[in-house]
Design a protein around this motif. Sequence first.
Motif, PDB file in Angstrom:
ATOM      1  N   TYR A  69       7.709  38.101 -13.964  1.00  0.00           N
ATOM      2  CA  TYR A  69       9.172  38.187 -14.049  1.00  0.00           C
ATOM      3  C   TYR A  69       9.717  36.789 -13.807  1.00  0.00           C
ATOM      4  O   TYR A  69       9.946  36.386 -12.667  1.00  0.00           O
ATOM      5  CB  TYR A  69       9.693  39.177 -13.010  1.00  0.00           C
ATOM      6  CG  TYR A  69      11.130  39.581 -13.216  1.00  0.00           C
ATOM      7  CD1 TYR A  69      11.486  40.463 -14.231  1.00  0.00           C
ATOM      8  CD2 TYR A  69      12.147  39.069 -12.412  1.00  0.00           C
ATOM      9  CE1 TYR A  69      12.796  40.836 -14.434  1.00  0.00           C
ATOM     10  CE2 TYR A  69      13.466  39.441 -12.603  1.00  0.00           C
ATOM     11  CZ  TYR A  69      13.781  40.333 -13.620  1.00  0.00           C
ATOM     12  OH  TYR A  69      15.093  40.706 -13.817  1.00  0.00           O
ATOM     13  N   ILE A 275      19.057  41.732  -5.241  1.00  0.00           N
ATOM     14  CA  ILE A 275      17.973  42.722  -5.312  1.00  0.00           C
ATOM     15  C   ILE A 275      16.674  42.000  -4.996  1.00  0.00           C
ATOM     16  O   ILE A 275      16.356  41.001  -5.631  1.00  0.00           O
ATOM     17  CB  ILE A 275      17.905  43.347  -6.730  1.00  0.00           C
ATOM     18  CG1 ILE A 275      19.147  44.170  -7.002  1.00  0.00           C
ATOM     19  CG2 ILE A 275      16.609  44.142  -6.898  1.00  0.00           C
ATOM     20  CD1 ILE A 275      18.937  45.642  -7.143  1.00  0.00           C
ATOM     21  N   ILE A 277      13.063  41.703  -5.477  1.00  0.00           N
ATOM     22  CA  ILE A 277      12.098  42.189  -6.462  1.00  0.00           C
ATOM     23  C   ILE A 277      10.853  42.724  -5.752  1.00  0.00           C
ATOM     24  O   ILE A 277      10.377  42.122  -4.791  1.00  0.00           O
ATOM     25  CB  ILE A 277      11.706  41.047  -7.419  1.00  0.00           C
ATOM     26  CG1 ILE A 277      12.930  40.472  -8.129  1.00  0.00           C
ATOM     27  CG2 ILE A 277      10.651  41.501  -8.429  1.00  0.00           C
ATOM     28  CD1 ILE A 277      13.625  41.394  -9.068  1.00  0.00           C
ATOM     29  N   PHE A 282      13.225  52.336  -8.187  1.00  0.00           N
ATOM     30  CA  PHE A 282      14.295  52.605  -9.123  1.00  0.00           C
ATOM     31  C   PHE A 282      15.499  53.206  -8.398  1.00  0.00           C
ATOM     32  O   PHE A 282      16.637  52.908  -8.713  1.00  0.00           O
ATOM     33  CB  PHE A 282      13.755  53.602 -10.135  1.00  0.00           C
ATOM     34  CG  PHE A 282      14.256  53.377 -11.517  1.00  0.00           C
ATOM     35  CD1 PHE A 282      14.438  52.103 -12.009  1.00  0.00           C
ATOM     36  CD2 PHE A 282      14.522  54.457 -12.332  1.00  0.00           C
ATOM     37  CE1 PHE A 282      14.888  51.910 -13.285  1.00  0.00           C
ATOM     38  CE2 PHE A 282      14.971  54.262 -13.620  1.00  0.00           C
ATOM     39  CZ  PHE A 282      15.158  52.995 -14.097  1.00  0.00           C
ATOM     40  N   ARG A 287      18.288  46.198  -2.221  1.00  0.00           N
ATOM     41  CA  ARG A 287      19.484  45.358  -2.258  1.00  0.00           C
ATOM     42  C   ARG A 287      19.838  44.930  -0.842  1.00  0.00           C
ATOM     43  O   ARG A 287      19.800  45.733   0.081  1.00  0.00           O
ATOM     44  CB  ARG A 287      20.652  46.089  -2.927  1.00  0.00           C
ATOM     45  CG  ARG A 287      21.871  45.204  -3.142  1.00  0.00           C
ATOM     46  CD  ARG A 287      22.956  45.878  -3.966  1.00  0.00           C
ATOM     47  NE  ARG A 287      22.705  45.863  -5.400  1.00  0.00           N
ATOM     48  CZ  ARG A 287      22.840  44.784  -6.177  1.00  0.00           C
ATOM     49  NH1 ARG A 287      23.212  43.630  -5.658  1.00  0.00           N
ATOM     50  NH2 ARG A 287      22.604  44.860  -7.461  1.00  0.00           N
TER      51      ARG A 287
ATOM     52  N   ASN B  53      12.987  43.165 -12.051  1.00  0.00           N
ATOM     53  CA  ASN B  53      14.236  43.848 -11.723  1.00  0.00           C
ATOM     54  C   ASN B  53      14.386  45.085 -12.608  1.00  0.00           C
ATOM     55  O   ASN B  53      15.106  45.080 -13.610  1.00  0.00           O
ATOM     56  CB  ASN B  53      15.396  42.870 -11.926  1.00  0.00           C
ATOM     57  CG  ASN B  53      16.648  43.312 -11.217  1.00  0.00           C
ATOM     58  OD1 ASN B  53      16.751  44.455 -10.779  1.00  0.00           O
ATOM     59  ND2 ASN B  53      17.614  42.423 -11.109  1.00  0.00           N
ATOM     60  N   ALA B  54      13.701  46.174 -12.216  1.00  0.00           N
ATOM     61  CA  ALA B  54      13.577  47.353 -13.072  1.00  0.00           C
ATOM     62  C   ALA B  54      14.934  47.918 -13.482  1.00  0.00           C
ATOM     63  O   ALA B  54      15.132  48.320 -14.622  1.00  0.00           O
ATOM     64  CB  ALA B  54      12.753  48.413 -12.352  1.00  0.00           C
ATOM     65  N   ILE B  55      15.873  47.948 -12.540  1.00  0.00           N
ATOM     66  CA  ILE B  55      17.170  48.566 -12.836  1.00  0.00           C
ATOM     67  C   ILE B  55      17.919  47.774 -13.899  1.00  0.00           C
ATOM     68  O   ILE B  55      18.462  48.333 -14.849  1.00  0.00           O
ATOM     69  CB  ILE B  55      17.995  48.686 -11.538  1.00  0.00           C
ATOM     70  CG1 ILE B  55      17.313  49.705 -10.615  1.00  0.00           C
ATOM     71  CG2 ILE B  55      19.419  49.088 -11.830  1.00  0.00           C
ATOM     72  CD1 ILE B  55      17.866  49.726  -9.211  1.00  0.00           C
ATOM     73  N   LYS B  56      17.917  46.455 -13.749  1.00  0.00           N
ATOM     74  CA  LYS B  56      18.595  45.614 -14.753  1.00  0.00           C
ATOM     75  C   LYS B  56      17.950  45.776 -16.127  1.00  0.00           C
ATOM     76  O   LYS B  56      18.642  45.857 -17.147  1.00  0.00           O
ATOM     77  CB  LYS B  56      18.530  44.137 -14.343  1.00  0.00           C
ATOM     78  CG  LYS B  56      19.696  43.716 -13.464  1.00  0.00           C
ATOM     79  CD  LYS B  56      20.937  43.411 -14.303  1.00  0.00           C
ATOM     80  CE  LYS B  56      22.138  43.161 -13.428  1.00  0.00           C
ATOM     81  NZ  LYS B  56      23.147  44.210 -13.423  1.00  0.00           N
ATOM     82  N   GLU B  57      16.614  45.822 -16.142  1.00  0.00           N
ATOM     83  CA  GLU B  57      15.917  45.967 -17.426  1.00  0.00           C
ATOM     84  C   GLU B  57      16.311  47.294 -18.087  1.00  0.00           C
ATOM     85  O   GLU B  57      16.567  47.345 -19.283  1.00  0.00           O
ATOM     86  CB  GLU B  57      14.397  45.921 -17.220  1.00  0.00           C
ATOM     87  CG  GLU B  57      13.885  44.626 -16.598  1.00  0.00           C
ATOM     88  CD  GLU B  57      14.025  43.427 -17.522  1.00  0.00           C
ATOM     89  OE1 GLU B  57      13.589  43.522 -18.679  1.00  0.00           O
ATOM     90  OE2 GLU B  57      14.580  42.406 -17.086  1.00  0.00           O
ATOM     91  N   PHE B  58      16.355  48.352 -17.288  1.00  0.00           N
ATOM     92  CA  PHE B  58      16.731  49.682 -17.799  1.00  0.00           C
ATOM     93  C   PHE B  58      18.175  49.662 -18.299  1.00  0.00           C
ATOM     94  O   PHE B  58      18.486  50.141 -19.387  1.00  0.00           O
ATOM     95  CB  PHE B  58      16.539  50.714 -16.682  1.00  0.00           C
ATOM     96  CG  PHE B  58      16.819  52.130 -17.090  1.00  0.00           C
ATOM     97  CD1 PHE B  58      16.134  52.710 -18.146  1.00  0.00           C
ATOM     98  CD2 PHE B  58      17.762  52.884 -16.409  1.00  0.00           C
ATOM     99  CE1 PHE B  58      16.393  54.026 -18.527  1.00  0.00           C
ATOM    100  CE2 PHE B  58      18.019  54.205 -16.782  1.00  0.00           C
ATOM    101  CZ  PHE B  58      17.335  54.765 -17.836  1.00  0.00           C
ATOM    102  N   LEU B 112      22.589  53.267  -9.897  1.00  0.00           N
ATOM    103  CA  LEU B 112      21.340  52.612  -9.496  1.00  0.00           C
ATOM    104  C   LEU B 112      21.584  51.173  -9.070  1.00  0.00           C
ATOM    105  O   LEU B 112      21.067  50.706  -8.060  1.00  0.00           O
ATOM    106  CB  LEU B 112      20.320  52.659 -10.638  1.00  0.00           C
ATOM    107  CG  LEU B 112      19.844  54.044 -11.078  1.00  0.00           C
ATOM    108  CD1 LEU B 112      18.785  53.924 -12.162  1.00  0.00           C
ATOM    109  CD2 LEU B 112      19.296  54.836  -9.896  1.00  0.00           C
ATOM    110  N   ASP B 113      22.392  50.430  -9.864  1.00  0.00           N
ATOM    111  CA  ASP B 113      22.574  49.004  -9.582  1.00  0.00           C
ATOM    112  C   ASP B 113      23.549  48.792  -8.425  1.00  0.00           C
ATOM    113  O   ASP B 113      23.229  48.101  -7.452  1.00  0.00           O
ATOM    114  CB  ASP B 113      23.066  48.305 -10.862  1.00  0.00           C
ATOM    115  CG  ASP B 113      23.058  46.790 -10.734  1.00  0.00           C
ATOM    116  OD1 ASP B 113      22.598  46.291  -9.689  1.00  0.00           O
ATOM    117  OD2 ASP B 113      23.504  46.104 -11.660  1.00  0.00           O
TER     118      ASP B 113
END
Lengths: 313, 225
Positions: A69, A275, A277, A282, A287, B53-58, B112-113
């Motif tokens: 990433y 956030i 990482i 999910f 945060r 950053n899974a949430i941003k990607e989604f 989520l974010d």
Amino acid sequence: MAVYRIPPVPQSEITPEPVYLNRRALIAGALASIPALGAAAAAAAPLAVKPGPFGTDEPPTPIKDVTTYNNFYEFGVGKGDPAARSGNFKPEPWTLTVDGLVGKPRTFDLDALRGFPLEERVYRMRCVEAWSMVIPWVGFPLGLLLDMVEPLGSAKYVAFETVVRPDEMPGQKGLFQPLPWPYVEGLRLDEARHPLAILAVGLYGRTLPNQNGAPVRLVVPWKYGFKGIKSIVRISLTEDEPVTSWSRMAPHEYGFYANVNPEVDHPRWSQASEIRIGEGGFFSPGRRDTLPFNGYGEHVAGLYAGMDLRASY
Amino acid sequence: MTGAATDRAAGRSGGRAAAWPWRSAAVWALYAAGFVPAAWYFWLGATGRIPGNAIKEFEHLLGIWALRFLLAALAVTPLRDLAGISLMRYRRALGLLAFWYVVMHFLTYMVLDKNLDLAVILADIARRPFITIGMACLVLLIPLAATSNALSIRRLGPNWNRLHRLAYVVALGGATHYAMSVKVVTAEPFVYLALAAALVLYRPLRPAILRRRRRGRPAPAARQG
């Protein structure tokens, strides 16, 4: 000017050697088990490292996230591009030229760079995009290298430059190029000489993977990640504030200083929180509030005494 | 025949399609396939398989698919006019998929974010132009989605077509939202912006284009429907 002292490392922060060695084995095993990292793992060689100061109790971000990433636009603007498209990049052999307002300009090869006393520095890394990691870098204080070239009294700033190799860096080729090349960055000389500022030649105990800025990159943990210029070929000492890639691209969004500051938003998003990482998931993202100077204020706030950090963002 | 009239006719023929089981099955298959990217990526994210950053990607994936479905819906009419391919019976599904992807995009951002932090969300919408535009697009899509049924088409008559011209505004707004959200100029947002502009620009040019084509070919284009 106040003399800065490196804070002593408390005993509690020093990892016992067996644990340290065992962890290294665990990491090596983890690296080898990730197919996508096969090439990088094969290329990454172990480095002789001793623990350094400024550590943190926070758990390091998993190496999979640290190496897949990434923002390294020379290989593409997607977060996965650097890992996927940096296979042809050849970080060895390498030379780093240090010139400009110095008494003894010099070119360092990789042996010379890896010959500095290498320390492990576990730093928080706060990206300007409001995400963060904790990365165990391997490197040495930039100040050590600057001392060797003997900056002249007229030198006030340090300018950095990334390599330009369109044949090996697909992001530097093609019709749409996100930034003008080479990528350039800069620090004030006193910032560059701060003991927190390091040149990293590795992470997780091994040489840097291509996608993380092989073979040598800058790490300034109290500033946003984009200040950490990668694959450096040139460092020049200058009298005037050097141009930096992002502030030239969008001056109202990115300044020269780019100190992590939760009170100064990026025009398009808040910098108040981040956030982490690799933590949470999910449904419970890691945060957390962003700290001034990314939590390194006690060490670096003095560099900016009397400055308006809203104006000099 | 005006654009409005053909669209209304298409709306009626969409209603008739229910009489053809395989046709209606094809539309349902499109709905099912359309939700695959969201479901697949949600599963990857929920099981911790999206690196970084899974949430941003989604969130970004949902946004880009919303734009794709919206542009696909707007491409139906020019495709029929210019290439003789009629996908009219899929248009409502494409439009509604776009709407649901925008809703999921916003919910991901909100829940989520931002963890339902309404103060932060409202400040974002008020202060950050690209988010203001995105939010406006979502609001504008609501009446379009609510009237995407045969009953509304009959009831609203010519007003249905007037109302659904908002889709052009949303397409331009959505592509602008995307272009403004990225950090640097790359090809992708420009491609979406150019496609949206071309599809919207086609509408005022359409009568002239159709006249020219009719003059060129004596056989009316109607049989292509």
